[in-house]
Write a protein that holds these residues in place. Structure first.
Motif, PDB file in Angstrom:
ATOM      1  N   TYR A  73       0.953  -1.319   0.184  1.00 31.88           N
ATOM      2  CA  TYR A  73       0.061  -0.215  -0.218  1.00 31.88           C
ATOM      3  C   TYR A  73       0.438   1.301  -0.360  1.00 31.88           C
ATOM      4  O   TYR A  73       1.957   0.720   0.429  1.00 31.88           O
ATOM      5  CB  TYR A  73      -0.907   0.166   1.346  1.00 31.88           C
ATOM      6  CG  TYR A  73      -1.897  -1.287   1.266  1.00 31.88           C
ATOM      7  CD1 TYR A  73      -2.916  -1.114   0.229  1.00 31.88           C
ATOM      8  CD2 TYR A  73      -1.715  -2.381   2.236  1.00 31.88           C
ATOM      9  CE1 TYR A  73      -3.996  -2.621   0.929  1.00 31.88           C
ATOM     10  CE2 TYR A  73      -1.962  -3.198   2.308  1.00 31.88           C
ATOM     11  CZ  TYR A  73      -3.092  -3.569   1.606  1.00 31.88           C
ATOM     12  OH  TYR A  73      -4.662  -4.466   1.618  1.00 31.88           O
TER      13      TYR A  73
ATOM     14  N   ILE B 253      -2.539   5.735   1.619  1.00 32.60           N
ATOM     15  CA  ILE B 253      -3.160   4.926   2.022  1.00 32.60           C
ATOM     16  C   ILE B 253      -3.285   4.375   3.719  1.00 32.60           C
ATOM     17  O   ILE B 253      -4.447   4.291   4.303  1.00 32.60           O
ATOM     18  CB  ILE B 253      -3.412   3.547   1.423  1.00 32.60           C
ATOM     19  CG1 ILE B 253      -3.620   3.983  -0.207  1.00 32.60           C
ATOM     20  CG2 ILE B 253      -4.795   2.624   1.545  1.00 32.60           C
ATOM     21  CD1 ILE B 253      -3.540   3.274  -1.602  1.00 32.60           C
TER      22      ILE B 253
ATOM     23  N   THR C 229      -5.247  11.029  -0.390  1.00 31.50           N
ATOM     24  CA  THR C 229      -5.783   9.226  -1.029  1.00 31.50           C
ATOM     25  C   THR C 229      -6.387   8.902  -1.842  1.00 31.50           C
ATOM     26  O   THR C 229      -6.610   7.600  -2.769  1.00 31.50           O
ATOM     27  CB  THR C 229      -6.453   8.614   0.353  1.00 31.50           C
ATOM     28  OG1 THR C 229      -7.545   8.943   0.733  1.00 31.50           O
ATOM     29  CG2 THR C 229      -5.087   8.943   1.460  1.00 31.50           C
TER      30      THR C 229
ATOM     31  N   TRP D 292      -5.797   5.057  -4.112  1.00 28.59           N
ATOM     32  CA  TRP D 292      -6.735   4.129  -3.564  1.00 28.59           C
ATOM     33  C   TRP D 292      -5.974   2.937  -4.011  1.00 28.59           C
ATOM     34  O   TRP D 292      -5.551   2.559  -5.570  1.00 28.59           O
ATOM     35  CB  TRP D 292      -7.857   4.446  -3.494  1.00 28.59           C
ATOM     36  CG  TRP D 292      -8.662   3.430  -2.424  1.00 28.59           C
ATOM     37  CD1 TRP D 292      -9.820   2.545  -3.135  1.00 28.59           C
ATOM     38  CD2 TRP D 292      -8.771   3.348  -1.201  1.00 28.59           C
ATOM     39  NE1 TRP D 292      -9.959   1.820  -2.169  1.00 28.59           N
ATOM     40  CE2 TRP D 292      -9.830   2.460  -0.947  1.00 28.59           C
ATOM     41  CE3 TRP D 292      -8.178   3.983  -0.502  1.00 28.59           C
ATOM     42  CZ2 TRP D 292      -9.783   2.236   0.694  1.00 28.59           C
ATOM     43  CZ3 TRP D 292      -8.506   3.745   0.958  1.00 28.59           C
ATOM     44  CH2 TRP D 292      -8.614   3.281   1.456  1.00 28.59           C
TER      45      TRP D 292
END
Length: 316
Positions: free
Chosen positions: A46, A50, A208, A212
């Motif tokens: 990630y 995030i 974000t 995403w």
């Protein structure tokens, strides 16, 4: 109405508060290390933004429930909303810098560098809060900072630029610790932790949108663990620095060296480099020096500020 100020507390009571604050600082260091270790696994899948957003959002309902079930209290409305917002922004930037540094460095390497913050806290406590810092404390923080420099190796071929990200995060973490002195006394652990997570989520949310990545179900427990560790680390650290002099607590944040080195060895299976261990040993020796040399603060029973009797409450 009779009122006795904190200046009139007995040495045993005042020393007990300092000891409790030291314990909270040590636990906060453990929480931060656990958060770092969990985050090390998450950054593979990630983006940093995030991780911070999900971790903060997951923390909010957990803190509300835990405040009721474990603390038999609740998250309170704070009168210092602006201060919490500023602290949240600083914490968000510090987390972003620190996690970016973890992409390159091990948990132990990052932990040793971030321990520059006690040196900053001690200096700032003198300039801002006019605290009296003894020579033992100054020796302790200077030796510890020397250990940080040894671990970073700024002039060596093995120097990693990511170390500068961690060092910048250390300055921000020190600022957050110092601003805890201005938090209202009614803001409990759950309130401080909740506001920190809430403002981090609000401020990072717009960033974000374009980055995403769908959350994998198997990572939910990791995010829950990171959320709890991060929130409790901030909350415990803030309450500790609100309860005791910053200079008295700063050297004890180095207990995180024990946790970070153990986490790197147990979880990752690697032993930190030689200079990281040497720097850690220097820092640990400083903490031991501080622990053995600490004395209870004196009680100024004959001070003009220490009086009882009818009249308006005395200000601290």
């Amino acid at each position: 109405m009779t009122r006795i100020t904190d200046n009139c507390e007995s040495p045993a009571v005042r020393d007990g508060k300092v000891r409790a604050a030291i314990l909270m600082v040590c636990l906060a260091s453990l929480c931060f290390t656990l958060n770092d270790t969990i985050t090390k696994f998450l950054i593979v899948r990630y983006d940093v933004t995030i991780i911070i957003f999900i971790r903060s959002m997951v923390a909010l309902p957990l803190l509300v429930v835990m405040a009721i079930v474990l603390g038999r209290s609740r998250v309170r409305w704070s009168t210092a909303g602006l201060l919490h917002a500023i602290r949240g922004a600083l914490g968000l930037l510090a987390a972003w810098l620190y996690i970016r540094g973890l992409e390159t460095l091990s948990v132990a390497e990052a932990a040793v560098i971030v321990f520059a913050s006690p040196f900053i806290i001690t200096g700032a406590s003198v300039l801002i809060f006019k605290e009296k810092v003894g020579w033992k404390t100054w020796i302790g923080v200077l030796v510890s900072f020397t250990g940080v420099v040894i671990a970073m190796q700024p002039g060596a071929m093995e120097f990693k630029p990511a170390s500068l990200l961690i060092l910048a995060a250390a300055f921000l973490y020190a600022t957050i610790s110092l601003t805890a002195r201005w938090l209202p006394p009614q803001d409990n652990l759950w309130t401080v932790s909740f506001y920190g997570a809430a403002f981090a989520a609000i401020l990072i949310a717009p960033v974000t949108v374009g980055r995403w990545t769908p959350l994998q179900p198997g990572d939910l427990l990791l995010f829950i663990g990171a959320a709890l560790c991060s929130s409790f680390g901030i909350g415990l650290g803030s309450l500790a620095y609100r309860q005791a002099p910053a200079a008295s607590l700063a050297p004890f944040t180095y207990t995180g060296l024990i946790w970070s080195t153990a986490a790197t060895w147990i979880v990752v299976g690697s032993i930190p480099g030689l200079w990281t261990l040497v720097g850690a040993a220097v820092v640990a020796s400083s903490s031991l020096f501080q622990t053995l040399g600490r004395r209870p603060p004196p009680m100024p029973l004959h001070s003009p500020a220490c009086r009882t009797g009818p009249g308006p409450p005395l200000e601290r």
